[in-house]
Each structure stands twice: as structure tokens, then as C-alpha cells.
Design a protein around this motif. Structure first.
Motif, short mmCIF file in Angstrom:
data_model
loop_
_atom_site.label_atom_id
_atom_site.label_comp_id
_atom_site.label_asym_id
_atom_site.label_seq_id
_atom_site.Cartn_x
_atom_site.Cartn_y
_atom_site.Cartn_z
N THR A 182 -45.75 -28.68 -47.38
CA THR A 182 -45.39 -28.87 -45.92
C THR A 182 -45.65 -27.63 -45.56
O THR A 182 -45.74 -27.70 -44.03
N SER A 314 -38.96 -32.16 -44.88
CA SER A 314 -40.02 -32.89 -45.47
C SER A 314 -40.18 -32.73 -47.02
O SER A 314 -40.24 -33.49 -47.76
N GLY A 456 -42.43 -36.50 -39.75
CA GLY A 456 -41.88 -36.08 -40.69
C GLY A 456 -42.08 -37.38 -41.71
O GLY A 456 -42.52 -36.88 -42.97
N LYS A 457 -41.83 -38.49 -41.45
CA LYS A 457 -42.35 -39.56 -42.24
C LYS A 457 -43.77 -39.65 -42.79
O LYS A 457 -43.88 -40.14 -43.84
N GLN A 459 -45.75 -37.30 -43.10
CA GLN A 459 -46.05 -36.33 -43.85
C GLN A 459 -45.56 -36.62 -45.34
O GLN A 459 -46.20 -36.34 -46.64
N ALA A 460 -44.32 -37.12 -45.39
CA ALA A 460 -43.61 -37.34 -46.82
C ALA A 460 -44.26 -38.45 -47.24
O ALA A 460 -44.40 -38.48 -48.69
#
Length: 505
Positions: A182, A314, A456-457, A459-460
Motif C-alpha cells: 500500500t 488498507s 481504499g476498497k 486497493q484492498a
């Protein structure tokens, strides 16, 4: 003698006045007839915070003890009286319906003397609203599509590097691995810099990311005083960002902006928007409002918080998810089957469209954020006096602090049966439709929710999908069950990392 006596009388008078206001403050809720928690003379109702206890446990005990006494209970957040919300419906009013009276977080910031604190998360309503309008275009679905290939590219590098690492060993701290992933993603998207954290764990950005979370300017006592008396702290020109951290990020932002302006570099990333906002003198919105551009200090503050929030939340979410998947092989297998099937329909290419089809991956992420609430509470401040509907006895005065314990909601057995059990099925479409959205506050709620939610979502999802497709995760002799947390951190941080066994599939 007379002068000495006069000075003693003055000193005694000042001490008496100080003690009077001190006692009045501690009796703030009792004097108003509001049920309240016992308060320590220095740490208020959060004794042990940043020293021996994590905030989730402190607030969890308060929530369990007082959840049926009214819509909120009075506590002291250090020396500052705060309405501790125990009724989710009151939380919904504060965050959404009556948001106009609670636009401020009430957190300390001092953009003049401590410029990196002048970011979107901390600023008050009058400054927050126009800044939010300026930054919102960065996080539209269109911008996410532009950044998507960059995140996938870093994700593929992650898989290649990890593939080489597991050839010689199998036990790793997945929290550190995810943080390196990240960091490279955020470093690229926020600063346009190739951080190389994946290949070099001691890369500059990774080292400063660690420092930004662990290098505190003050201890618990001074931090408590700043949070208790933010206006006084601003008048005293107090800072909360460590000088080393401030100097590094200010330098990096200045160098990045100067380079992009000089060479007219365009990357369709977060820094692009900040550079454009710095160049722009005025922006006319569709509703007729006119917004001014950003100063260099404002640019640096937004880049700083995007980096810090983007890499830490993340990476923690990913590592906590892997920790649970390592203990629940059936959930891991189900997740891997979905990733394999979805990719097969898209020529084994991870596209922006196929990410949306990874519904079970999203359920795992949502359940992880419920079970391991990275940011344990939401904070708001009343702009005017607020009388709780249907509860006229419960009044939040003008300037009053409000704390909404999101982690406590997430672990309430009445809202989530068997709350300590990891169960992604809680977030199936049917289950979500039956539950009020206010009961899940991982990204906040209302107009002041997390602006980077989509990023964020995304990336995760990318990171977890690629990891689960290519590797198997299981517990090892170094895995701590249950997790032990760092008391010194306001965020949920595992002590000693999260050690798992990783095998190539």
C-alpha cells in the motif's frame, strides 16, 4: 511582608478559582442530571489510554455498561466533557439527518504553526466544506478507473516479489508485507514517486510511513491536554506533528509540485488535482459558489493525510483479513474460487469491471472492518445546542463534543449475533438489506464520511484478490491467537505484527 502576603493571597485565589473550575468541569454531567461515567482527575473516562489499554476496549466497556440508560451517556475524554452515544439511531441523526448542526469533528488542528494538520479530516466545518468540494473530483468512479491500472501494476509486482521470497522461506509478517504494497500504491498515486518498498523494506517512503505512525511529538498527558483544550493549545501555538515528519513531507511535496509544474507532467492521480487546485485562483461551482485555490501548505496537508490514511488503513484491513482467512480455510477457499471464476470470465485480466463482480471478496473486507474496526470511533462537535428528539432531558450544548463508538456498535450482539465470530455472510446482499446502514461505520456515514472510501476498497480488493489467487495462507508457530494490540496507538495495531505461513499455489 505586606507584598509577600498580597502575593500569597493572589496565588491562593488563583488556585481556588482553578480548583473551582476543575471540579465544575468534572461534575459537568452530574450537574445536568445526565447519567455519566466515573472520571479520573487527569485522564477522564479513558484512563489507561495510550499506555496500557486500547481505546476499543475502553469504549466497549462503557458501551456495554451504559447502552440502556439513554441515547447517550456523559463521559470525559481526558478533561473534555463528551456525549458518548449508545443509541445507533441518535448516531444516525447526528451523522446524517441533523448533520448541519454537527459539521465539525472537534479534533485539534493548527494549520498556521503545524501546517500538516490543516487537512480534510481535521478541519472545522467552515473550512472543511469548500475543501471537500475541491477534492471530491479526485475520488469519482472516473478517477478510480484512471488510477486502477497503477494499483494493479503495483499488485502484480507484489505477487512477483512475494513469489521469490517464498522460495527460500514461508513464515512472514503479512502486516509489513501489505504495508509495503500500500505504501507503493499511495506513493505512486499521491506523489507520483516509485517508492520501491516491495523490493526494499527500508525504502525511504516505507521508513517515513512507519515513523509517521510511531513518532509522537507528545506523551499521553500533553496529548490529553491538547485534546481537552484545543482553543488554548492553538493560542499557545502548540504542534502535534513531529518536526522530522513535517520536514520530510513538506520537502517531498514541494519537490513533486515544482517538478510537475516545471515539466508540465500529467499522471491523472491525486497530486494532479492538487497541483491544478494550487494553480487555480478561483473555481466556480455549478451552484454558483466560488472557491479559491490551495496554498502549498494546504497541498502538503492533503497529500500527507491521503498517504497516511491510504497506506495504513488498507494494509491493516488486508492483513487482518489474511489473519482470519488463515484460520478459516473454508472461507479462504470460497474466496479463491470466486476470484478464479471471475478472472476466467475476463481472460484472466484484473479489470475495473471485474473487480465489481468480486462480491464475496467485498464481504470478507466488510466483515474484517466490522471485526477489526481500524478507526474505533467517530467524533463530532455541536455547532448549536442540540436537544435529543423525544428525550428533552438529554441536551448537547453548543460546542459540545460527541463520540460515536463505531467499534462498540460493530461488536454489539444485538446488532451482530456472535460478534466475535468472523462471518462474511453477515454482509451478503440479503443480510445487508435487513440491517440499518448506521450499524456499520467503518468509513463513517453522512456528508463527512471517508472521501477515500472508493479508493481504499479498490486497493484492498485488488491486493487480496491477487494474493488469494496465487498463495495459500495458514497459521504458523509465530501466529498469535488471539492478537495482542499496541496500546500506544489510537488505530487498531497488532503488537509484533501478524505472522503467517505463505505457500505458492
Amino acid at each position: 511582608m505586606e507584598l509577600t502576603a498580597v502575593l500569597l493571597y493572589i496565588l491562593l485565589g488563583l488556585v481556588t478559582i482553578g480548583f473551582y473550575f476543575y471540579r465544575k468541569n468534572l461534575n459537568y454531567w452530574k450537574d445536568r442530571g445526565i447519567p455519566c461515567a466515573e472520571a479520573h482527575p487527569i485522564y477522564g473516562s479513558v484512563r489507561g489510554i495510550i499506555k496500557t489499554r486500547i481505546i476499543q476496549d475502553i469504549f466497549g466497556e462503557l458501551y456495554t455498561k451504559y447502552k440502556n440508560v439513554g441515547p447517550f451517556v456523559g463521559i470525559h475524554f481526558f478533561q473534555r466533557p463528551a456525549a458518548f452515544v449508545v443509541d445507533p439511531m441518535l448516531a444516525k441523526r447526528i451523522l446524517i439527518k441533523d448533520f448541519s448542526n454537527f459539521p465539525e469533528r472537534g479534533t485539534y488542528h493548527n494549520e498556521e504553526d503545524d501546517p500538516l494538520t490543516g487537512h480534510l479530516f481535521a478541519l472545522d466545518g467552515a473550512k472543511w466544506k469548500p475543501l471537500r468540494q475541491k477534492l471530491s473530483p479526485t475520488f469519482t468512479s472516473g478517477k478510480m478507473k484512471f488510477m486502477f491500472p497503477t494499483v494493479v501494476n503495483v499488485g502484480e509486482q507484489f505477487i512477483d516479489v512475494l513469489g521469490e521470497m517464498v522460495k527460500s522461506e514461508h513464515n512472514f509478517d503479512v502486516r509489513e508485507l501489505c504495508a509495503r504494497f500500500t505504501t507503493d500504491v499511495i506513493g505512486t498515486c499521491a506523489f507520483g514517486i516509485e517508492c520501491n518498498s516491495l523490493k526494499d523494506p527500508n525504502a525511504e517512503f516505507r521508513c517515513w510511513g512507519r515513523k509517521a505512525l510511531t513518532l509522537n511529538r507528545h506523551g499521553a498527558f500533553i496529548s490529553g491536554l491538547i485534546e481537552s483544550f484545543p482553543k488554548l493549545a492553538r493560542k499557545l501555538r502548540m504542534k502535534i506533528i513531529h518536526n522530522e515528519i513535517n520536514d520530510f513531507f513538506m520537502r517531498i511535496v514541494h519537490e513533486t509540485v515544482e517538478l510537475r509544474e516545471r515539466k508540465n507532467i500529467k499522471r491523472n492521480d491525486f497530486m494532479d488535482l492538487l497541483v491544478e487546485l494550487k494553480k487555480t485562483k478561483t473555481i466556480k461551482l455549478e451552484n454558483g459558489e466560488v472557491l479559491t485555490g490551495l496554498t502549498m501548505n494546504e497541498v502538503a496537508a492533503q497529500a500527507f493525510v491521503f498517504f497516511l490514511a491510504g497506506f495504513e488503513t488498507s494494509s491493516s484491513t488486508m492483513s487482518f483479513a489474511l489473519y482470519e482467512l488463515a484460520q478459516h480455510e473454508e472461507i479462504q477457499n470460497k474466496m479463491r474460487e470466486e476470484v478464479t471464476e471471475v478472472l476466467a470470465k475476463h481472460n484472466n485480466q484484473l479489470s475495473y469491471e471485474c473487480i465489481k463482480e468480486l462480491t464475496y471478496v467485498d464481504q470478507v473486507i466488510s466483515e474484517t472492518l466490522r471485526h477489526y474496526t481500524i478507526v474505533p470511533f467517530l467524533q463530532r462537535q455541536a455547532e448549536n445546542e442540540y436537544i435529543v428528539p423525544d428525550n428533552p432531558k438529554f441536551i448537547i450544548e453548543k460546542g459540545g463534543l460527541v463520540i460515536i463508538p463505531s467499534s462498540s456498535f460493530h461488536h454489539d450482539p444485538e446488532l451482530y449475533p456472535e460478534p466475535n465470530k468472523f462471518n462474511p455472510d453477515r454482509f451478503s446482499p440479503d443480510m445487508v438489506s435487513e440491517r440499518d446502514s448506521i450499524n456499520w461505520l467503518a468509513f463513517g456515514e453522512g456528508p463527512r464520511n471517508c472521501i477515500g472510501l472508493r479508493f481504499g476498497k479498490m486497493q484492498a480488493r485488488i491486493g487480496l484478490a491477487l494474493l488469494i489467487k496465487n498463495f495459500k495462507f495458514s497459521i504458523c508457530e509465530d501466529t498469535k491467537i488471539p492478537i495482542v494490540y499496541e496500546a500506544e496507538s489510537f488505530l487498531l495495531c497488532p503488537k509484533g505484527g501478524i505472522n503467517l505461513r505463505i505457500e505458492k499455489i
